[in-house]
Design an enzyme around this catalytic site. Structure first.
Site, PDB file in Angstrom:
ATOM      1  N   HIS A  75     -51.750  12.644 122.242  1.00  0.00           N
ATOM      2  CA  HIS A  75     -50.904  12.144 121.143  1.00  0.00           C
ATOM      3  C   HIS A  75     -49.463  12.644 121.274  1.00  0.00           C
ATOM      4  O   HIS A  75     -48.798  12.935 120.273  1.00  0.00           O
ATOM      5  CB  HIS A  75     -51.465  12.556 119.781  1.00  0.00           C
ATOM      6  CG  HIS A  75     -52.808  11.985 119.474  1.00  0.00           C
ATOM      7  ND1 HIS A  75     -52.989  10.842 118.745  1.00  0.00           N
ATOM      8  CD2 HIS A  75     -54.058  12.393 119.824  1.00  0.00           C
ATOM      9  CE1 HIS A  75     -54.284  10.573 118.638  1.00  0.00           C
ATOM     10  NE2 HIS A  75     -54.951  11.504 119.293  1.00  0.00           N
ATOM     11  N   ASN A 148     -57.418   8.251 113.235  1.00  0.00           N
ATOM     12  CA  ASN A 148     -56.971   7.235 114.188  1.00  0.00           C
ATOM     13  C   ASN A 148     -56.963   5.865 113.524  1.00  0.00           C
ATOM     14  O   ASN A 148     -57.426   5.723 112.392  1.00  0.00           O
ATOM     15  CB  ASN A 148     -57.904   7.199 115.408  1.00  0.00           C
ATOM     16  CG  ASN A 148     -57.632   8.329 116.396  1.00  0.00           C
ATOM     17  OD1 ASN A 148     -56.582   8.961 116.364  1.00  0.00           O
ATOM     18  ND2 ASN A 148     -58.586   8.583 117.271  1.00  0.00           N
ATOM     19  N   TYR A 362     -57.253  22.609 117.053  1.00  0.00           N
ATOM     20  CA  TYR A 362     -55.897  22.273 116.592  1.00  0.00           C
ATOM     21  C   TYR A 362     -55.059  23.511 116.287  1.00  0.00           C
ATOM     22  O   TYR A 362     -53.863  23.530 116.537  1.00  0.00           O
ATOM     23  CB  TYR A 362     -55.955  21.346 115.372  1.00  0.00           C
ATOM     24  CG  TYR A 362     -56.385  19.939 115.745  1.00  0.00           C
ATOM     25  CD1 TYR A 362     -57.695  19.701 116.177  1.00  0.00           C
ATOM     26  CD2 TYR A 362     -55.520  18.873 115.684  1.00  0.00           C
ATOM     27  CE1 TYR A 362     -58.109  18.431 116.532  1.00  0.00           C
ATOM     28  CE2 TYR A 362     -55.923  17.594 116.038  1.00  0.00           C
ATOM     29  CZ  TYR A 362     -57.219  17.381 116.455  1.00  0.00           C
ATOM     30  OH  TYR A 362     -57.626  16.131 116.811  1.00  0.00           O
ATOM     31  N   ARG A 369     -48.127  25.304 121.896  1.00  0.00           N
ATOM     32  CA  ARG A 369     -47.137  24.231 121.687  1.00  0.00           C
ATOM     33  C   ARG A 369     -45.940  24.735 120.883  1.00  0.00           C
ATOM     34  O   ARG A 369     -44.786  24.487 121.230  1.00  0.00           O
ATOM     35  CB  ARG A 369     -47.818  23.079 120.947  1.00  0.00           C
ATOM     36  CG  ARG A 369     -47.058  21.787 120.959  1.00  0.00           C
ATOM     37  CD  ARG A 369     -47.898  20.684 120.359  1.00  0.00           C
ATOM     38  NE  ARG A 369     -47.950  20.711 118.916  1.00  0.00           N
ATOM     39  CZ  ARG A 369     -47.006  20.251 118.123  1.00  0.00           C
ATOM     40  NH1 ARG A 369     -45.904  19.721 118.626  1.00  0.00           N
ATOM     41  NH2 ARG A 369     -47.144  20.293 116.810  1.00  0.00           N
TER      42      ARG A 369
HETATM   43 FE1  HDD Z   1     -57.337  15.235 118.315  1.00  0.00          FE
HETATM   44  C1  HDD Z   1     -53.998  15.807 118.364  1.00  0.00           C
HETATM   45  C2  HDD Z   1     -56.840  12.516 116.238  1.00  0.00           C
HETATM   46  C3  HDD Z   1     -60.699  14.536 118.394  1.00  0.00           C
HETATM   47  C4  HDD Z   1     -57.859  18.081 120.058  1.00  0.00           C
HETATM   48  N1  HDD Z   1     -55.735  14.321 117.484  1.00  0.00           N
HETATM   49  C5  HDD Z   1     -54.432  14.730 117.612  1.00  0.00           C
HETATM   50  C6  HDD Z   1     -53.582  13.863 116.854  1.00  0.00           C
HETATM   51  C7  HDD Z   1     -54.379  12.926 116.258  1.00  0.00           C
HETATM   52  C8  HDD Z   1     -55.736  13.226 116.647  1.00  0.00           C
HETATM   53  C9  HDD Z   1     -53.948  11.791 115.355  1.00  0.00           C
HETATM   54  C10 HDD Z   1     -52.075  13.966 116.763  1.00  0.00           C
HETATM   55  C11 HDD Z   1     -51.638  14.755 115.571  1.00  0.00           C
HETATM   56  C12 HDD Z   1     -50.134  14.759 115.500  1.00  0.00           C
HETATM   57  O1  HDD Z   1     -49.572  13.688 115.232  1.00  0.00           O
HETATM   58  O2  HDD Z   1     -49.576  15.815 115.703  1.00  0.00           O
HETATM   59  N2  HDD Z   1     -58.503  13.768 117.559  1.00  0.00           N
HETATM   60  C13 HDD Z   1     -58.129  12.815 116.649  1.00  0.00           C
HETATM   61  C14 HDD Z   1     -59.295  12.138 116.141  1.00  0.00           C
HETATM   62  C15 HDD Z   1     -60.376  12.695 116.750  1.00  0.00           C
HETATM   63  C16 HDD Z   1     -59.891  13.728 117.630  1.00  0.00           C
HETATM   64  C17 HDD Z   1     -59.265  11.032 115.111  1.00  0.00           C
HETATM   65  C18 HDD Z   1     -61.821  12.397 116.579  1.00  0.00           C
HETATM   66  C19 HDD Z   1     -62.321  11.865 115.496  1.00  0.00           C
HETATM   67  N3  HDD Z   1     -58.970  16.121 119.118  1.00  0.00           N
HETATM   68  C20 HDD Z   1     -60.270  15.687 119.019  1.00  0.00           C
HETATM   69  C21 HDD Z   1     -61.139  16.667 119.627  1.00  0.00           C
HETATM   70  C22 HDD Z   1     -60.337  17.691 120.091  1.00  0.00           C
HETATM   71  C23 HDD Z   1     -58.978  17.317 119.759  1.00  0.00           C
HETATM   72  C24 HDD Z   1     -62.642  16.555 119.692  1.00  0.00           C
HETATM   73  C25 HDD Z   1     -60.692  18.961 120.798  1.00  0.00           C
HETATM   74  C26 HDD Z   1     -61.848  19.485 120.868  1.00  0.00           C
HETATM   75  N4  HDD Z   1     -56.137  16.639 119.148  1.00  0.00           N
HETATM   76  C27 HDD Z   1     -56.572  17.750 119.783  1.00  0.00           C
HETATM   77  C28 HDD Z   1     -55.464  18.693 120.168  1.00  0.00           C
HETATM   78  C29 HDD Z   1     -54.204  17.988 119.575  1.00  0.00           C
HETATM   79  C30 HDD Z   1     -54.794  16.709 119.003  1.00  0.00           C
HETATM   80  C31 HDD Z   1     -55.421  19.045 121.603  1.00  0.00           C
HETATM   81  C32 HDD Z   1     -53.017  17.785 120.486  1.00  0.00           C
HETATM   82  C33 HDD Z   1     -51.813  18.179 119.673  1.00  0.00           C
HETATM   83  C34 HDD Z   1     -52.347  18.766 118.472  1.00  0.00           C
HETATM   84  O3  HDD Z   1     -53.718  18.737 118.510  1.00  0.00           O
HETATM   85  O4  HDD Z   1     -51.715  19.240 117.561  1.00  0.00           O
HETATM   86  O5  HDD Z   1     -55.664  19.930 119.620  1.00  0.00           O
END
Ligand code: HDD
EC number: 1.11.1.6
Length: 710
Positions: A75, A148, A362, A369
Site C-alpha cells: 500500500h 479494502n 502494523y 517506517r
Molecule cells: Fe495490511 C498496510 C489493508 C492484511 C500488513 N494494509 C495496509 C493498508 C491497508 C491494508 C489499507 C494501508 C494503510 C495505510 O493507508 O497506511 N491488510 C489490509 C487488509 C487486510 C490486510 C484489508 C486483510 C483483510 N496486512 C494484512 C496482513 C498483514 C498486513 C495479514 C501482515 C501480517 N498491511 C500490513 C503492513 C502495512 C499494511 C505491512 C504496510 C504499511 C502499514 O502496514 O502501515 O503492516
C-alpha cells in the site's frame, strides 16, 4: 470563490498548532538564524574550496540527505483526505461505542486510499485491490478500520502474508514487473494456495480498476464484534457504500490512463474536494447474533468469505464525508499510521487468524517506517483526547511528561495516571470462553475455496463476466510458464466451466483433465496445502445482486468530466444550453480545442481552453460533446487526434453527443457505422444526455466497440 475545502473539525483544528506558514516571513536556519544567501557555499576565495565551517551548507544538505523514509511495504501508493463521520441512528442494542450512539457527533476522520502492490510512484490505474483505511478520531480514542475495496482477502492466516506479498511484488532477481500481478511468481503462488481464488477473481473484475476512489465500496473484511453495555457480543461486518455508486473503467482505458495521467485517482480525489464536491459513503453493518455463529455454510472467522447480503442484509447507520484536502502530503498522508489494533470500547476483535496477525504487524512496521515508538505523537496520528501513561523517552519524544514518577503503582505521583473505572469508559476485552488445545493448523471449516468465487462469478452481469474473462486472459497470457497457466485453467474450471473454456481459448491452451501434480501433493511437505485445498463446491445461493456493479447507483453525474470539442466558430447556443443543464447537475465541462489559450464562439465571445488536444486524452473523460458550428467543424477536422479521441470514447462505451454540424465530425469516425446506439445522442435534449452519462457506460456496445482499432 471562497475555498470550500477548508472545512474544519476537531482534528484539523488540532493540526493547526503544528502548521507553519512562510508567507511574508524571512528565511531562517532551523535555529531561527536569519539567512541572506541560500545559493552559495562558504569558500576560501571566489574559486576556492568549500569550507567545512559552512554550517549553513551542512544543515541544508544533511536534512536533504535524510528526507526520505521507507515506503510502506504494501500500500505504498496512496492518497488521503480529512472529513467526518455522522451517525443516522443509534445502535445501543449492539454497541456501546460513542460513535454508534451519539447522533449529534461529527467524528473527525482521515482516510487513505491506496493500491497494494506498486511502489510510491507507481501509476494509479494498476489492476489491483484498493486499500480503504479510515482513521476515526473518536472521543473515546482512535478507531482505525483498515479495509479494502473488496470484501474478502487472499489468505486465511497472517502467517502466509509475506509469501503472498513476495509473490505479487516485482520478481526479486530483476525487479519486474512494477505494480502488476500479471507474472509467473504471483500465479505460481495463487495456483498452489487455492484460498486465494476468491479475492483473485474479484481482482480480475472491474473492482480492480475503479473509475474513481470516490466510486468504490470499502469493507472491514474481517468479522469483528460489537459489544453493548451489558457486555453482550454480536458479530459484525463493516461496509462503506459510496453515494456515487460503484463504477470502473475498462482495462484498455486503465492502461492508457496510466500513461496519460498516472496520478488520475489522486488528482480526481483532490479536485473533487477542492471544488466542493465532497465524496460521501454510508456506513453499513451486517450483524449476526452470537448464537448464529455456526449457522452458515462458511466460517465467520474465515476472511476469504463474505456474508452474502441476500443472507444478512446491510443496515445503513451513518455517513462519512471527505471535505478537506491535506495541507502537506508527507506530514499527513505519508506519516499517517493505521493499526487494526486501534479499537474503542464497544468494538472488539474475533479470532480470525488473519486479523490476529495484523494486530502485531502494523505496530511493528511503523517502527521501521516512521522510526520511533513515538509515532503516535506525529500530529496526524495523535488522538483528539489526552494521552497519559508511563511510557517514556525513545527517539523523537515530542511531549514533556512532568513529574517524578513513570511507573505504576506509585504514591509519589499521587497514584497518577490512575486506572480508569469501567463506568468511566475503560476498555475491557470481550470475555470469550476458550477451551482448546495449542495447535498449529487451520480449521476444517476454512476448507471450501471454490463456492464463493463461483457465487461471485454467477452474480455478475454478462459484460462483467466478459471483463473477468479478458482479465484472466491478459494476466495468464503474461505468464511464461505453461504449467502455471494450465494449473490456473484447471482451478478456474472448478469455479466455472464456461469461464475456463473462454479463458483457455484466449490462451490457446486446453484445460487439463488433471493438473500436472495432483493438488494435494503439489507441495508434499506442506501440511497446509495437503489439508485445505479440496476442490468441492457448494451452492447455497444462486446469486447475490450486491456483488454486481450492474446493480449499483446510476442517478448522478456529479463531477463527471465532459470533454467539449470546439474550434473557433462553435455554436454558442448549442453549447450554453448543454453547459447550463450539465453544470447544474454537478458535471465538469472542459473545452478541448486544437490549441491552447482562447477559443472564439460564433457570437464572438472568447472562452478559455481547458486543454489543447495535444495535451490530453479521451480516456481522461466520461463523455464527449460536440456543439455545432460550420467553422468549428473545419477546425476540428484538420487535427486528426479529435477523431481518435471520439473513436476511443466510442470504444470505451461512453456517451457521445453532438448538435447540428457536430454530427459531421462523428460521421468521420467509427460512430458513423452505428446509428442504433442509445448513448450516441444527436440533437438530443440536455435531460437525455444527463440520463445517459449517469448510466456510466453503454455496455450493450461492448461487442461492436471491441472491433474499433483505437
Ligand atoms: Fe495490511 C498496510 C489493508 C492484511 C500488513 N494494509 C495496509 C493498508 C491497508 C491494508 C489499507 C494501508 C494503510 C495505510 O493507508 O497506511 N491488510 C489490509 C487488509 C487486510 C490486510 C484489508 C486483510 C483483510 N496486512 C494484512 C496482513 C498483514 C498486513 C495479514 C501482515 C501480517 N498491511 C500490513 C503492513 C502495512 C499494511 C505491512 C504496510 C504499511 C502499514 O502496514 O502501515 O503492516
Amino acid at each position: 470563490m471562497a475555498k470550500k475545502n477548508k472545512i474544519e473539525n476537531q482534528k484539523t483544528k488540532d493540526l493547526k498548532q503544528f502548521e507553519t506558514d512562510a508567507s511574508g516571513k524571512v528565511m531562517t536556519t532551523n535555529q531561527g538564524l536569519k539567512v541572506n544567501d541560500t545559493n552559495n557555499s562558504l569558500k576560501s576565495g571566489e574559486r576556492g574550496s568549500t569550507l567545512l565551517e559552512d554550517f549553513l551548507l551542512r544543515e541544508k544538505i544533511t536534512h536533504f540527505d535524510h528526507e526520505r523514509i521507507p515506503e510502506r511495504i504494501v500500500h505504498a501508493r496512496g492518497s488521503g483526505a480529512h472529513g467526518h463521520f455522522e451517525l443516522y441512528k443509534s445502535i445501543p442494542e449492539y454497541s456501546k461505542a460513542g460513535i454508534f450512539n451519539d447522533t449529534e457527533r461529527k467524528t473527525p476522520v482521515f482516510v487513505r486510499f491506496s493500491t497494494v502492490a506498486g511502489s510510491k510512484g507507481s501509476p494509479d490505474l494498476a489492476r489491483d485491490v484498493r486499500g480503504f483505511a479510515v482513521k476515526m478520531y473518536t472521543e473515546e480514542g482512535t478507531w482505525d478500520l483498515v479495509g479494502n475495496n473488496m470484501p474478502i482477502f487472499f489468505i486465511q492466516d497472517a502467517m502466509k502474508f509475506p509469501d503472498l506479498v513476495h509473490s505479487v511484488k516485482p520478481e526479486p532477481h530483476r525487479e519486474i514487473p512494477q505494480a502488476a500481478s500479471a507474472h509467473d511468481t504471483f500465479y505460481d503462488f495463487v495456483s498452489h494456495a487455492t484460498e486465494t481464488l476468491h479475492n483473485q477473481i474479484w481482482a480480475m473484475s472491474d473492482r480492480a480498476i475503479p473509475r474513481s476512489l470516490r466510486m468504490m465500496e470499502g469493507f472491514g473484511i474481517h468479522t469483528f464484534r460489537l459489544i453493548n453495555d451489558k457486555n453482550e457480543s454480536h458479530f459484525v461486518k463493516f461496509h462503506w457504500k459510496p453515494k456515487l455508486g460503484v463504477h470502473s473503467v475498462t482495462w484498455d482505458e486503465a492502461v492508457k490512463i496510466n500513461g496519460a495521467d498516472s496520478d488520475f485517482h489522486r488528482r480526481d480525489l483532490w479536485d473533487a474536494i477542492d471544488s466542493g464536491h465532497f465524496p460521501e459513503w454510508e456506513l453499513g453493518i451486517q450483524v449476526v447474533a452470537q448464537e448464529d455463529e455456526h449457522k452458515f455454510e462458511f466460517d465467520l472467522l474465515d476472511p476469504t468469505k463474505l456474508i452474502p447480503e441476500e443472507m444478512v442484509p446491510v443496515q445503513i447507520i451513518g455517513k462519512m464525508q471527505l471535505n478537506r484536502n491535506p495541507e502537506n502530503f508527507f506530514a499527513e498522508t505519508e506519516q499517517v499510521a493505521f493499526l487494526p489494533g486501534h479499537i474503542v470500547p464497544g468494538i472488539d476483535f474475533t479470532n480470525d487468524p488473519l486479523l490476529q496477525g495484523r494486530l502485531f504487524s502494523y505496530r511493528d512496521t511503523q517502527l521501521s517506517r516512521l522510526g520511533s515508538p513515538n509515532f503516535h505523537q506525529i500530529p496526524i496520528n495523535r488522538p483528539i483526547g489526552e494521552v497519559h501513561n508511563n511510557q517514556r523517552d525513545g527517539h523523537m519524544q515530542m511531549d514533556i511528561p512532568k513529574g517524578q514518577t513513570a511507573y505504576f503503582p506509585n504514591t509519589l505521583g499521587g497514584g497518577c495516571p490512575h486506572l480508569a473505572k469501567m463506568a468511566e469508559g475503560a476498555f475491557h476485552s470481550y470475555e470469550e470462553r476458550i477451551d482448546a488445545k495449542k495447535i498449529r493448523t487451520r480449521s476444517e471449516s476454512f476448507s471450501d475455496h471454490f463456492s464463493q468465487p463461483a457465487l461471485f462469478y454467477r452474480s455478475l452481469a454478462s459484460w462483467e463476466k466478459q471483463h473477468v474473462t479478458e482479465a484472466y486472459i491478459f494476466e495468464l497470457g503474461k505468464c511464461t510458464q505453461k504449467r502455471i497457466k494450465e494449473r490456473m485453467l484447471w482451478l478456474i474450471a472448478q469455479i466455472d466451466t464456461d469461464l475456463a473454456k473462454n479463458v483457455s481459448k484466449g490462451l490457446g491452451l486446453k484445460i487439463p483433465k488433471e493438473i500436472d501434480q495432483p493438488i494435494n501433493q503439489a507441495i508434499g511437505a506442506d501440511a497446509d496445502v495437503k489439508n485445505h485445498q479440496p476442490p468441492k463446491k457448494k451452492n447455497y445461493l444462486d446469486s447475490d445482486p450486491a456483488l454486481s456493479q450492474a446493480n449499483t447507483k446510476f442517478d448522478s453525474i456529479e463531477t463527471r468530466q465532459i470533454a467539449v470539442l470546439v474550434a473557433d466558430g462553435f455554436s454558442m447556443s448549442d453549447f450554453s444550453a448543454k453547459k447550463k443543464a450539465l453544470e447544474k447537475e454537478g458535471a465538469m465541462l472542459k473545452l478541448i480545442a486544437p490549441h491552447g489559450g482562447m477559443v472564439v464562439s460564433d457570437d464572438n465571445t472568447e472562452h478559455e481552453v481547458d486543454a489543447a488536444i495535444m495535451t490530453t486524452e479521451s480516456v481522461l473523460f466520461d463523455a464527449v460533446y460536440i456543439p455545432g458550428g460550420k467553422k468549428s467543424m473545419q477546425g476540428l477536422m484538420k487535427e486528426s487526434k479529435f477523431k481518435k479521441f471520439i473513436n476511443e470514447a466510442f470504444k470505451h462505451c461512453k456517451t457521445i453527443a453532438a448538435d447540428h454540424e457536430g454530427e459531421e465530425l462523428l460521421d468521420k469516425t467509427f460512430v458513423a457505422n452505428y446509428n442504433d446506439d442509445k448513448a450516441i445522442l444527436i440533437n438530443e435534449k440536455p435531460a437525455t444526455l444527463i440520463k445517459s452519462i449517469a448510466q456510466h457506460r453503454n455496455w450493450d456496445r461492448m461487442q461492436i466497440a471491441a472491433q474499433v482499432p483505437a
